[in-house]
Design a protein around this motif. Structure first.
Motif, PDB file in Angstrom:
ATOM      1  N   HIS A 261       0.735  -1.230   0.129  1.00 16.05           N
ATOM      2  CA  HIS A 261       0.157  -0.033   0.191  1.00 16.05           C
ATOM      3  C   HIS A 261       0.951   1.296   0.023  1.00 16.05           C
ATOM      4  CE1 HIS A 261      -3.572  -2.550   1.925  1.00 16.05           C
ATOM      5  NE2 HIS A 261      -3.349  -2.560   0.629  1.00 16.05           N
ATOM      6  N   THR A 262       2.124   1.203   0.205  1.00 14.32           N
ATOM      7  CA  THR A 262       2.879   2.277  -0.101  1.00 14.32           C
ATOM      8  C   THR A 262       2.840   2.986  -1.546  1.00 14.32           C
ATOM      9  OG1 THR A 262       4.546   1.715   1.677  1.00 14.32           O
ATOM     10  CG2 THR A 262       5.552   2.914  -0.157  1.00 14.32           C
ATOM     11  N   ILE A 263       2.673   2.240  -2.642  1.00 12.50           N
ATOM     12  CA  ILE A 263       2.497   2.613  -3.945  1.00 12.50           C
ATOM     13  C   ILE A 263       1.304   2.309  -4.413  1.00 12.50           C
ATOM     14  CG2 ILE A 263       5.049   2.314  -4.425  1.00 12.50           C
ATOM     15  CD1 ILE A 263       4.245  -0.425  -5.820  1.00 12.50           C
ATOM     16  N   GLY A 264       0.543   2.837  -5.537  1.00 13.50           N
ATOM     17  CA  GLY A 264      -0.679   2.746  -6.105  1.00 13.50           C
ATOM     18  C   GLY A 264      -1.798   3.283  -5.394  1.00 13.50           C
ATOM     19  N   LYS A 265      -3.008   2.885  -5.628  1.00 10.79           N
ATOM     20  CA  LYS A 265      -4.203   3.427  -5.098  1.00 10.79           C
ATOM     21  C   LYS A 265      -5.322   2.515  -5.371  1.00 10.79           C
ATOM     22  CE  LYS A 265      -6.632   6.823  -6.943  1.00 10.79           C
ATOM     23  NZ  LYS A 265      -7.970   6.296  -7.424  1.00 10.79           N
ATOM     24  N   CYS A 266      -6.504   2.686  -4.759  1.00  9.46           N
ATOM     25  CA  CYS A 266      -7.893   1.944  -4.843  1.00  9.46           C
ATOM     26  C   CYS A 266      -8.569   2.847  -5.944  1.00  9.46           C
ATOM     27  CB  CYS A 266      -8.667   1.795  -3.655  1.00  9.46           C
ATOM     28  SG  CYS A 266      -7.784   0.588  -2.347  1.00  9.46           S
ATOM     29  N   HIS A 267      -9.452   2.304  -6.566  1.00  9.52           N
ATOM     30  CA  HIS A 267     -10.287   2.890  -7.546  1.00  9.52           C
ATOM     31  C   HIS A 267     -11.698   2.705  -7.307  1.00  9.52           C
ATOM     32  CE1 HIS A 267      -6.103   2.244  -9.487  1.00  9.52           C
ATOM     33  NE2 HIS A 267      -6.533   3.620  -9.754  1.00  9.52           N
ATOM     34  N   GLY A 268     -12.482   3.546  -7.082  1.00 12.66           N
ATOM     35  CA  GLY A 268     -13.933   3.524  -6.921  1.00 12.66           C
ATOM     36  C   GLY A 268     -14.643   4.865  -7.004  1.00 12.66           C
ATOM     37  N   ASN A 269     -14.332   5.695  -8.202  1.00  8.97           N
ATOM     38  CA  ASN A 269     -14.781   6.843  -8.442  1.00  8.97           C
ATOM     39  C   ASN A 269     -15.844   6.555  -9.510  1.00  8.97           C
ATOM     40  OD1 ASN A 269     -15.603   9.413  -8.213  1.00  8.97           O
ATOM     41  ND2 ASN A 269     -13.625  10.146  -9.240  1.00  8.97           N
ATOM     42  N   GLY A 270     -17.080   5.895  -9.406  1.00 10.71           N
ATOM     43  CA  GLY A 270     -17.825   5.640 -10.377  1.00 10.71           C
ATOM     44  C   GLY A 270     -18.711   4.485  -9.670  1.00 10.71           C
ATOM     45  N   ASP A 271     -19.855   4.072 -10.692  1.00  7.09           N
ATOM     46  CA  ASP A 271     -20.736   3.216 -10.412  1.00  7.09           C
ATOM     47  C   ASP A 271     -20.383   2.063 -10.861  1.00  7.09           C
ATOM     48  OD1 ASP A 271     -23.043   1.927  -9.742  1.00  7.09           O
ATOM     49  OD2 ASP A 271     -24.481   3.239 -10.966  1.00  7.09           O
ATOM     50  N   PRO A 272     -20.164   0.846 -10.069  1.00  6.69           N
ATOM     51  CA  PRO A 272     -19.977  -0.319 -10.541  1.00  6.69           C
ATOM     52  C   PRO A 272     -20.754  -1.090 -11.507  1.00  6.69           C
ATOM     53  CG  PRO A 272     -19.496  -0.135  -8.073  1.00  6.69           C
ATOM     54  CD  PRO A 272     -20.209   1.054  -8.663  1.00  6.69           C
ATOM     55  N   ALA A 273     -22.215  -0.428 -11.370  1.00 10.61           N
ATOM     56  CA  ALA A 273     -23.131  -0.942 -12.234  1.00 10.61           C
ATOM     57  C   ALA A 273     -23.079  -0.558 -13.767  1.00 10.61           C
ATOM     58  CB  ALA A 273     -24.694  -0.638 -11.733  1.00 10.61           C
ATOM     59  N   ASP A 274     -22.125   0.260 -13.757  1.00 12.98           N
ATOM     60  CA  ASP A 274     -22.023   0.637 -15.256  1.00 12.98           C
ATOM     61  C   ASP A 274     -20.787  -0.104 -16.003  1.00 12.98           C
ATOM     62  OD1 ASP A 274     -23.911   2.826 -14.931  1.00 12.98           O
ATOM     63  OD2 ASP A 274     -22.520   4.307 -14.560  1.00 12.98           O
ATOM     64  N   LEU A 275     -20.400  -0.950 -15.185  1.00  6.79           N
ATOM     65  CA  LEU A 275     -18.990  -1.710 -15.862  1.00  6.79           C
ATOM     66  C   LEU A 275     -19.713  -2.974 -16.828  1.00  6.79           C
ATOM     67  CD1 LEU A 275     -16.452  -2.153 -12.986  1.00  6.79           C
ATOM     68  CD2 LEU A 275     -16.641  -0.264 -14.655  1.00  6.79           C
ATOM     69  N   SER A 276     -18.998  -3.169 -17.666  1.00  7.34           N
ATOM     70  CA  SER A 276     -19.269  -4.431 -18.685  1.00  7.34           C
ATOM     71  C   SER A 276     -18.883  -5.453 -17.995  1.00  7.34           C
ATOM     72  CB  SER A 276     -18.317  -4.242 -19.913  1.00  7.34           C
ATOM     73  OG  SER A 276     -17.107  -4.340 -19.796  1.00  7.34           O
ATOM     74  N   PRO A 277     -19.282  -6.865 -18.391  1.00  7.59           N
ATOM     75  CA  PRO A 277     -19.061  -8.186 -17.816  1.00  7.59           C
ATOM     76  C   PRO A 277     -17.364  -8.456 -17.441  1.00  7.59           C
ATOM     77  CG  PRO A 277     -20.629  -8.116 -19.404  1.00  7.59           C
ATOM     78  CD  PRO A 277     -20.127  -6.862 -19.709  1.00  7.59           C
ATOM     79  N   ASP A 278     -17.103  -9.136 -16.579  1.00  9.92           N
ATOM     80  CA  ASP A 278     -15.711  -9.757 -16.500  1.00  9.92           C
ATOM     81  C   ASP A 278     -15.284 -10.328 -17.824  1.00  9.92           C
ATOM     82  OD1 ASP A 278     -16.479 -12.728 -16.544  1.00  9.92           O
ATOM     83  OD2 ASP A 278     -17.369 -12.069 -14.760  1.00  9.92           O
ATOM     84  N   PRO A 279     -14.025 -10.413 -18.066  1.00 10.01           N
ATOM     85  CA  PRO A 279     -13.213 -11.017 -19.159  1.00 10.01           C
ATOM     86  C   PRO A 279     -14.069 -12.060 -19.621  1.00 10.01           C
ATOM     87  CG  PRO A 279     -11.607 -10.087 -17.973  1.00 10.01           C
ATOM     88  CD  PRO A 279     -13.088 -10.052 -17.051  1.00 10.01           C
ATOM     89  N   GLU A 280     -14.240 -12.999 -18.900  1.00  8.96           N
ATOM     90  CA  GLU A 280     -14.716 -14.251 -19.575  1.00  8.96           C
ATOM     91  C   GLU A 280     -16.195 -14.285 -19.982  1.00  8.96           C
ATOM     92  OE1 GLU A 280     -13.073 -18.111 -20.358  1.00  8.96           O
ATOM     93  OE2 GLU A 280     -12.203 -16.328 -19.582  1.00  8.96           O
ATOM     94  N   ALA A 281     -16.916 -13.489 -19.425  1.00  5.86           N
ATOM     95  CA  ALA A 281     -18.411 -13.257 -19.731  1.00  5.86           C
ATOM     96  C   ALA A 281     -18.412 -12.106 -20.881  1.00  5.86           C
ATOM     97  CB  ALA A 281     -19.193 -13.027 -18.508  1.00  5.86           C
ATOM     98  N   ALA A 282     -17.533 -11.254 -21.177  1.00 10.10           N
ATOM     99  CA  ALA A 282     -17.668 -10.306 -22.005  1.00 10.10           C
ATOM    100  C   ALA A 282     -17.860 -10.859 -23.413  1.00 10.10           C
ATOM    101  CB  ALA A 282     -16.732  -9.243 -22.149  1.00 10.10           C
ATOM    102  N   GLY A 283     -18.827  -9.944 -24.442  1.00 10.35           N
ATOM    103  CA  GLY A 283     -18.921 -10.388 -25.637  1.00 10.35           C
ATOM    104  C   GLY A 283     -17.577 -10.087 -26.602  1.00 10.35           C
TER     105      GLY A 283
END
Length: 725
Positions: free
Chosen positions: A267-289
């Motif tokens: 956790h010394t480098i990088g960040k967490c990402h959550g600035n948006g609505d998870p419901a707007d994301l496309s499916p995971d790679p295995e389920a994506a078109g």
């Protein structure tokens, strides 16, 4: 078209589901059947490289310094299609490597970054691995450039190590040598849940007692690498999270100090990402078109990149300078008071009650904008758990010690599943021998093998003594993390010498004969044990009328107690060994399933499992000398009798309780033999019966001996990485 024709208009020309995941498999129809697929997970037919390809040879042509230079350039060059936070991908590639390696668990050695399995389901689509797919695509131009001289497995782990170097950490080293797999590892049990991030209660007898988590699992929920950053089952409680961290990291072979170092350093480098609505994301790679081309979690509304990226749902960085290796994590964690709030994506996170703007991290796109830092429940656990807090204070007082501890823990995290150092390749391999590498000294090779073999033959040891001891020594080998095996002769050390599976009294008696012989002839005990086992097999083959001389390569060494991390070897204890008809106690899992698991860990095929079991039965190598499965009137001969009896319809098979059966003569009703489930499965399972019938044929006696000899030799040689370098 006459009246007998079948109208095909509008019919699909292929069978629906016959070759896709939607098809009904044999296991769907008969879910309790023994599934042998795990013994053939990485069949050569799936490997496009062919048997002639040798990755270790290909590595010799790799320009390591050029590769590292290209990685450094990539890490510091933002790409428009997936912009780097603050213009640096240090956090991205540290996470790719971390989450590749972090799936390792000590109990069965499965998981980890040693095979490049993050490219395939389920890992490529785990909720905790969101956007690691972007990291792999960023690495693709480098993989394309260097081709077969660098595996995906090596490249992903190296990218994280170089990321830390770019951030300013002096790393401990790096080893190449991980070979890629080419399809998912379906044999790995990740949990019984049927949905991602299901409540963890089902993994525990009591979720408040982390030590009750189901073995061999380590992560607290399906789809997570470690623990839930929002707290136990998403409910914040740092002390409860600390307890889960302690258990989870221990199951990854990490102690408290390594746990704190990895958490703080990660956790010394990088960040967490959550600035948006998870419901707007496309499916995971295995389920994506198909239009997504294997990329998942793309934002379908708005930008979805840069400051608007959604990964874990938590939003923010831990430090003031998230691209630099420094002590900023501890400054932030202990320099402020924290309170629970919600991220824009709705995740629970800790945020400072008060903080000066100068201490805030910059926005990932605009350095003129300052943003609030965050902590997860795991971070607060380091502050509130007394043991973790004391370790933090030690690191704060000695930053150099923290950096060194993290560097070593990172090296262990990313190399633990590679096995012994003999498998390491490259210019940056550390010279130091580390106890978790299970070091083994080189053994002598110049002694007279024939003279030692003759001395063993005249020692008075029985065939059963010799073959059982050799098997017990070698069967600990795990192809999952290349631990165990006969090399090192750790069967004579704690804890192995006391395992019930090894029959401690018999073992001590056999070793009291073999150890003096080894000393007299200048051989290692490890070599002597294997040579004795080979001699027993040759004697059994001769008794069956088939001449046999097994190959033998001297050079095994003898490990010492000081070279052995005894507690970590507890995980290798055989609780069942169907090959020797051993079951420590009754388990929910059937004996044949446990046998299958052991065979897979040993790298055996279904054929290997069949011939080894039949042969060991005929040699009388059962645990404790029991007669179960010894279907012969001539024990000690490497005959086909096990299979002949099993396939002979002159017998009936009658349960007599406690998992035991009698094999009775149909004509007289007399009991001829006794058996266990681990015997009868070779006649009841349709696939295994096919092999059993082959070896029961009148024309396959010599083939059976040859196939047994081949499988036996591979078991004895599985850990001879010194010969494969």
């Amino acid at each position: 078209m006459d009246g007998n024709d079948i109208k095909m208009t509008g019919k699909c020309p292929v069978m629906h589901g016959s070759n896709t995941a939607s098809g009904t498999s044999v296991m769907d129809w008969w879910p309790n059947a023994l599934n042998l697929d795990i013994l053939h997970q990485h069949d050569t037919k799936t490997n496009p490289m062919g048997e002639a390809f040798d990755y270790r040879e290909a590595l010799k042509d790799l320009d390591v310094e050029a590769l590292k230079a290209d990685l450094r350039a990539l890490i510091t060059t933002s790409q428009d299609w997936w912009p780097a936070d603050w213009g640096s991908y240090v956090g991205m590639f540290a996470r790719v490597a971390w989450h590749a390696a972090g799936s390792y668990r000590l109990a069965d050695g499965r998981g980890g970054g040693g095979t490049g399995n993050q490219r395939f389901a389920p890992l490529n689509s785990w909720p905790d691995n969101v956007n690691t797919d972007k990291g792999r695509r960023l690495l693709w131009p480098i993989k394309k450039k260097y081709g077969n001289k660098i595996s995906w497995a090596d490249l992903m782990i190296l990218s994280g190590t170089i990321a830390y170097e770019v951030a300013g950490l002096k790393t401990f080293g790096f080893a190449f040598g991980r070979e890629d797999i080419w399809h998912p590892e379906k044999d790995i049990y990740w949990g019984a849940e049927k949905e991602w991030l299901a409540p963890s209660d089902g993994r525990y007898d009591d979720v408040s007692k982390p030590e009750t988590m189901e073995n061999p699992l380590a992560a607290v929920q399906m789809g997570l690498i470690y623990v839930n950053p929002e707290g136990v089952n998403g409910k914040s409680d740092p002390l409860a999270t600390a307890a889960q961290m302690r258990e989870t990291f221990a199951r990854m072979a990490m102690n408290d100090e390594e746990t704190v170092a990895l958490t703080a350093g990660g956790h010394t480098i990088g960040k967490c990402h959550g600035n948006g609505d998870p419901a707007d994301l496309s499916p995971d790679p295995e389920a994506a078109g198909p239009e997504y081309q294997g990329i998942g979690w793309m934002n379908t509304k708005g930008r979805g990149i840069g400051r608007d990226t959604v990964v874990s749902g938590i939003e923010g960085a831990w430090t003031s300078n998230p691209t630099q290796w420094d002590m900023g994590y501890f400054d932030m964690l202990f320099g402020h008071e924290w309170e629970l709030r919600k991220s824009p994506a709705g995740a629970t996170q800790w945020m400072p009650v008060e903080i000066d703007e100068a201490d805030m991290p910059a926005d990932v796109e605009d350095p003129a904008i300052r943003t609030l830092p965050i902590m997860t429940d795991a971070d607060m656990a380091l502050r509130l758990d007394p043991t973790y807090n004391a370790i933090c204070q030690k690191f704060i007082a000695d930053p150099a010690y923290f950096s060194e501890t993290f560097a070593r823990a990172w090296f262990k995290l990313t190399h633990r599943d590679m096995g012994p150092k003999a498998r390491y390749v490259g210019p940056d391999v550390p010279q130091e021998d580390l106890i978790w590498q299970d070091p083994i000294p080189a053994g002598p090779t110049g002694y007279d093998v024939a003279a030692l073999k003759a001395a063993i033959a005249g020692s008075g040891l029985t065939m059963q003594d010799m073959v059982a001891t050799a098997w017990d020594s070698a069967r600990t080998y795990r192809g999952s993390d290349m631990r165990g095996g006969a090399n090192g002769a750790r069967i004579r050390l704690a804890p192995q010498k006391d395992w019930a599976a090894n029959e401690p009294e018999r073992l001590a008696r056999v070793l009291s004969v073999l150890e003096p012989l080894a000393a007299t002839h200048g051989a290692s005990v490890a070599d002597t044990i294997v040579l004795a086992g080979n001699l027993a097999v040759e004697q059994a083959a001769e008794a069956a009328g088939v001449p046999l001389e097994l190959p033998f390569a001297p050079g095994r060494g003898d490990a010492t107690d000081e070279m052995t991390d005894a507690p970590s070897f507890d995980a290798l204890e055989p609780l069942a060994d169907g090959f020797r008809n051993f079951l420590k106690t009754d388990y929910v899992v059937s004996p044949e399933e446990m046998m299958l698991d052991r065979a897979q860990l040993m790298g055996l095929t279904a054929r290997d499992m069949v011939v080894l079991t039949g042969g060991l039965r005929m040699m009388g190598a059962n645990h404790g000398g029991t007669a179960h499965g010894v279907f012969t009137d001539r024990p000690g001969a490497l005959s086909q009798d096990f299979f002949v009896t099993l396939t002979d319809m002159a017998y009936s098979w009658v349960p007599v309780g406690d998992g035991l059966y009698e094999i009775r003569d149909r004509a007289t009703g007399a009991a001829k033999f006794t058996a266990t489930r681990a015997d009868l499965v070779f006649g009841s399972n349709s696939i295994l019966r096919g092999y059993a019938e082959l070896y029961a044929q009148d024309d396959t006696g010599a083939k059976f001996v040859a196939d047994f000899a081949d499988a036996w030799t591979r078991v004895m040689m599985a850990d001879r990485f010194d010969l494969k370098a």
